[in-house]
Design an enzyme around this catalytic site. Structure first.
Site, PDB file in Angstrom:
ATOM      1  N   HIS A  98      39.031  36.861  37.301  1.00  0.00           N
ATOM      2  CA  HIS A  98      38.844  38.088  38.082  1.00  0.00           C
ATOM      3  C   HIS A  98      37.498  38.008  38.774  1.00  0.00           C
ATOM      4  O   HIS A  98      36.557  37.404  38.260  1.00  0.00           O
ATOM      5  CB  HIS A  98      38.908  39.328  37.192  1.00  0.00           C
ATOM      6  CG  HIS A  98      38.900  40.608  37.977  1.00  0.00           C
ATOM      7  ND1 HIS A  98      40.000  41.052  38.674  1.00  0.00           N
ATOM      8  CD2 HIS A  98      37.918  41.528  38.207  1.00  0.00           C
ATOM      9  CE1 HIS A  98      39.707  42.198  39.280  1.00  0.00           C
ATOM     10  NE2 HIS A  98      38.446  42.500  39.023  1.00  0.00           N
TER      11      HIS A  98
ATOM     12  N   HIS B  93      36.038  46.015  43.842  1.00  0.00           N
ATOM     13  CA  HIS B  93      37.028  44.990  43.498  1.00  0.00           C
ATOM     14  C   HIS B  93      38.433  45.569  43.592  1.00  0.00           C
ATOM     15  O   HIS B  93      38.631  46.778  43.716  1.00  0.00           O
ATOM     16  CB  HIS B  93      36.763  44.434  42.099  1.00  0.00           C
ATOM     17  CG  HIS B  93      37.041  45.420  40.991  1.00  0.00           C
ATOM     18  ND1 HIS B  93      37.707  45.086  39.841  1.00  0.00           N
ATOM     19  CD2 HIS B  93      36.733  46.745  40.863  1.00  0.00           C
ATOM     20  CE1 HIS B  93      37.797  46.146  39.043  1.00  0.00           C
ATOM     21  NE2 HIS B  93      37.206  47.154  39.641  1.00  0.00           N
TER      22      HIS B  93
ATOM     23  N   CYS C  42      42.273  40.322  43.817  1.00  0.00           N
ATOM     24  CA  CYS C  42      40.816  40.317  43.650  1.00  0.00           C
ATOM     25  C   CYS C  42      40.134  39.261  44.517  1.00  0.00           C
ATOM     26  O   CYS C  42      39.167  39.557  45.239  1.00  0.00           O
ATOM     27  CB  CYS C  42      40.452  40.148  42.179  1.00  0.00           C
ATOM     28  SG  CYS C  42      40.846  38.534  41.447  1.00  0.00           S
TER      29      CYS C  42
END
Length: 342
Positions: free
Chosen positions: A306, A318, A258
């Protein structure tokens, strides 16, 4: 990464120590393989899916710690190299000064007038002599200046050698941390795969679909424009990564985790971002989610484990988790902890 529940720090530490299956995951797996007749199969499957979600989330936490440790290893390696180079240059300077003083001593010896200060200086321990104030009184002005420079140079070299030694020690410690975090990630992913394998085929096929709610193909982003040229370039780069695989610890160009995707996308715009999601959230100015613009970084969970890129109309791009490609998802897929404008 995919859990809608906020993982705890203690959960991560337990995960680092785990080698087979966490207690909750083991319970879910046991339920799948040996559920009593009265158990609701739907509840059993949902508990297993929740355990997989949590394991993916814990794996992502460990991935960001792996990234952080790797970044620190690179920084410490540079510090150690610079300190060693500085020490070597300092030693060269010391040698030149000692040679200069030796030449002066030789000239004085040939004329029969060698200064006792130089004789002592050129002994095996000139620092001992330099501590004696009377020595400088007997040296000439030029000799005194050279002696003072020599003393400072010797101290500087000693300091740089100590710095290099500390950096190398810390480097080895962080290399060990990288290895530990790598094992933690691999253990979590192995556990998640084991749980997924225990699910019926139809549940395995549907897991990816339900792990991010409200996703139905590519979103409509017509009429959406980033707030700056660099944000536009970063969004364009992120879109080019759509469909590429999640690869933990990777920052492109063929695979990403990520934070690696965010770092790579902004690098294409000429902007250098830190490696980890936790550091990226502070790489710019924080804005309310209601004011998010394309190119803004959206961090999730309280620990920012994240991160994705807002692209407009309530969507982010993402890298979701291992096994899932880079994709669009709703910005509210997980609890948002911050929005950062680069």
């Amino acid at each position: 990464m995919v859990s809608h529940r906020r993982p705890t720090q203690s959960g991560l530490h337990r995960g680092v120590r785990a080698t087979v299956v966490t207690a909750a995951a083991a319970t879910a797996a046991a339920t799948l393989t040996g559920a009593p007749a009265s158990a609701d199969p739907k509840d059993t499957r949902e508990s297993a899916k929740a355990a997989v979600d949590r394991l993916y989330g814990e794996a992502e936490q460990a991935t960001e710690r792996y990234n952080e440790a790797g970044e620190r290893v690179d920084r410490l390696r540079g510090e150690a190299d610079r300190a060693q180079d500085a020490a070597a240059r300092g030693q060269d300077s010391i040698n030149r000064m000692r040679n200069s003083l030796g030449a002066m001593a030789g000239a004085q010896y040939r004329t029969g007038s060698i200064d006792p200060a130089l004789a002592l200086l050129l002994s095996s321990d000139p620092d001992t002599y330099l501590e004696r104030a009377a020595a400088l009184d007997r040296a000439g002005a030029r000799q005194a200046l050279t002696l003072d420079k020599l003393r400072h140079a010797q101290r500087g070299v000693a300091q740089r050698r100590a710095e290099a030694s500390r950096a190398l020690t810390e480097l080895e410690r962080n290399r060990a941390a990288v290895t530990r975090h790598k094992r933690a990630v691999e253990a979590k992913l192995r556990q998640a795969r084991q749980l997924l394998a225990s699910l019926p085929a139809e549940d395995r096929a549907s897991f990816d679909r339900v792990s991010r709610s409200g996703r139905d193909g590519a979103p409509d982003l017509s009429g959406v424009a980033p707030g700056s040229a660099r944000a536009m370039s970063a969004v364009t780069a992120a879109r080019q990564a759509l469909g590429k695989p999640y690869v933990w610890g990777a920052n492109g160009p063929s695979g990403f985790d990520c934070s690696g995707l965010m770092q790579w996308a902004y690098a294409q715009a000429g902007v250098s971002l830190p490696r980890t999601s936790q550091a990226q959230r502070y790489a710019g100015r924080m804005v309310p989610l209601s004011q998010a613009q394309p190119g803004d970084l959206v961090a999730y969970r309280a620990d920012a484990s994240h991160i994705g890129m807002y692209v407009g109309n309530g969507q982010v791009i993402h890298a979701p988790y291992p096994g899932a490609a880079i994709r669009y998802d709703p910005v509210g897929m997980m609890p948002v902890s911050s929005v950062t404008r680069i």
